[in-house]
Design an enzyme around this catalytic site. Structure first.
Site, mmCIF file in Angstrom:
data_model
loop_
_atom_site.group_PDB
_atom_site.id
_atom_site.type_symbol
_atom_site.label_atom_id
_atom_site.label_comp_id
_atom_site.label_asym_id
_atom_site.label_seq_id
_atom_site.Cartn_x
_atom_site.Cartn_y
_atom_site.Cartn_z
ATOM 1 N N PRO A 11 0.784 -1.229 0.000
ATOM 2 C CG PRO A 11 -0.877 -1.537 1.599
ATOM 3 C CD PRO A 11 0.377 -2.150 1.048
ATOM 4 C CG ASN A 12 -0.254 4.252 1.280
ATOM 5 O OD1 ASN A 12 -1.232 4.823 0.812
ATOM 6 N ND2 ASN A 12 -0.287 3.603 2.421
ATOM 7 N NE ARG A 19 3.860 6.470 1.772
ATOM 8 C CZ ARG A 19 4.212 5.269 2.207
ATOM 9 N NH1 ARG A 19 4.874 4.437 1.419
ATOM 10 N NH2 ARG A 19 3.891 4.886 3.403
ATOM 11 C CE1 TYR A 24 8.920 4.967 3.397
ATOM 12 C CE2 TYR A 24 7.319 6.766 3.375
ATOM 13 C CZ TYR A 24 7.809 5.595 3.932
ATOM 14 O OH TYR A 24 7.196 5.054 5.031
ATOM 15 C CG ASN A 75 8.570 -1.890 0.596
ATOM 16 O OD1 ASN A 75 7.975 -2.075 1.656
ATOM 17 N ND2 ASN A 75 9.155 -0.741 0.287
ATOM 18 C CB ALA A 78 1.214 -0.063 6.165
ATOM 19 C CG HIS A 81 4.796 -2.596 10.265
ATOM 20 N ND1 HIS A 81 6.119 -2.950 10.395
ATOM 21 C CD2 HIS A 81 4.775 -1.536 9.400
ATOM 22 C CE1 HIS A 81 6.861 -2.121 9.655
ATOM 23 N NE2 HIS A 81 6.074 -1.260 9.045
ATOM 24 C CG ASP A 88 -0.439 -17.791 7.169
ATOM 25 O OD1 ASP A 88 0.552 -17.968 7.906
ATOM 26 O OD2 ASP A 88 -1.609 -17.752 7.593
ATOM 27 C CD GLU A 99 10.655 -7.712 5.864
ATOM 28 O OE1 GLU A 99 10.907 -8.873 6.285
ATOM 29 O OE2 GLU A 99 10.191 -6.824 6.601
ATOM 30 C CG HIS A 101 11.138 -2.402 5.176
ATOM 31 N ND1 HIS A 101 9.788 -2.370 4.954
ATOM 32 C CD2 HIS A 101 11.412 -3.600 5.735
ATOM 33 C CE1 HIS A 101 9.258 -3.501 5.384
ATOM 34 N NE2 HIS A 101 10.213 -4.271 5.854
ATOM 35 C CB ILE A 102 12.325 2.900 0.883
ATOM 36 C CG1 ILE A 102 11.819 2.125 -0.344
ATOM 37 C CG2 ILE A 102 13.025 4.190 0.484
ATOM 38 C CD1 ILE A 102 10.596 2.733 -1.001
ATOM 39 C CB SER A 103 12.318 4.384 5.760
ATOM 40 O OG SER A 103 11.324 3.467 6.205
ATOM 41 N NE ARG A 108 9.692 5.917 9.245
ATOM 42 C CZ ARG A 108 8.831 5.743 8.240
ATOM 43 N NH1 ARG A 108 9.075 4.837 7.291
ATOM 44 N NH2 ARG A 108 7.735 6.475 8.178
ATOM 45 N NE ARG A 112 6.623 4.049 10.329
ATOM 46 C CZ ARG A 112 5.561 4.198 9.511
ATOM 47 N NH1 ARG A 112 5.269 3.258 8.636
ATOM 48 N NH2 ARG A 112 4.808 5.275 9.565
HETATM 49 C C1 DQA Z 1 8.194 0.940 4.238
HETATM 50 C C2 DQA Z 1 8.176 1.122 5.759
HETATM 51 C C3 DQA Z 1 6.777 0.861 6.315
HETATM 52 O O1 DQA Z 1 6.776 1.001 7.725
HETATM 53 C C4 DQA Z 1 5.789 1.842 5.726
HETATM 54 O O2 DQA Z 1 4.475 1.558 6.192
HETATM 55 C C5 DQA Z 1 5.828 1.882 4.247
HETATM 56 C C6 DQA Z 1 7.123 1.793 3.566
HETATM 57 C C7 DQA Z 1 9.541 1.342 3.630
HETATM 58 O O3 DQA Z 1 9.766 1.007 2.469
HETATM 59 O O4 DQA Z 1 10.380 1.980 4.295
HETATM 60 O O5 DQA Z 1 4.815 2.101 3.592
HETATM 61 O O6 DQA Z 1 7.972 -0.437 3.949
#
Ligand code: DQA
Length: 146
Positions: A11-12, A19, A24, A75, A78, A81, A88, A99, A101-103, A108, A112
């Site tokens: 998502p997002n 964003r 990011y 990735n 959200a 978490h 599954d 896996e 994560h950009i951040s 944080r 997270r």
């Molecule tokens: C994220 C970190 C997540 O906590 C957050 O909800 C995201 C992006 C990242 O790429 O850093 O949407 O996965």
């Protein structure tokens, strides 16, 4: 054996580049796809990048990857978490899972810091910006060639 890596985004992440750029960055998902395709090509691999704001859609793509992908880079955004369903689904996939994560999620908010997906992931990238995707592809390129 299939030579395709699925790159799944939650998502997002369709808004990547627009964003919260202070967190990011300015690169878009199209930029990520272009870079990853070029790196994968160095290893004789291809990538299939997908994004959805819907958990079930991501579950369906993980099921599809069982037949069509050599590896998954994900990735979950959200859903990282919250989603037992993604964990599954990933547990039904036999190839490597990375896996991304950009951040740097551990720097944080506390919510997270826990990832359901990490219970399945073979490697986790966090805090490398969008370069994390490329580094994941490079690692897979080298390890799938072994
Ligand atoms: C994220 C970190 C997540 O906590 C957050 O909800 C995201 C992006 C990242 O790429 O850093 O949407 O996965």
């Amino acid at each position: 054996m299939t030579r395709t890596i699925y790159i799944l985004n939650g998502p997002n992440l369709n808004l990547l580049g627009k964003r919260e750029p202070e967190i990011y960055g300015h690169a878009t998902l199209e930029d990520v796809e272009r870079t990853c395709a070029s790196v994968a090509n160095e290893f004789g691999l291809s990538v299939h990048l997908l994004q959805s704001n819907w958990e079930g859609k991501l579950v369906d793509w993980i099921h599809e990857a069982r037949e069509k992908a050599a590896a998954i880079v994900i990735n979950p955004a959200a859903l990282t978490h919250t989603s037992v369903a993604l964990l599954d689904a990933l547990n039904t996939f036999e190839g490597p899972v990375i896996e991304v994560h950009i951040s740097q999620v551990h720097k944080r908010e506390a919510f997270r810091h826990h990832s359901y997906v990490s219970q399945r992931a073979d490697a986790v990238m966090a805090g490398f910006g969008v370069a994390g995707y490329e580094l994941a592809i490079r690692h897979l390129g080298a390890s799938l060639a072994d």
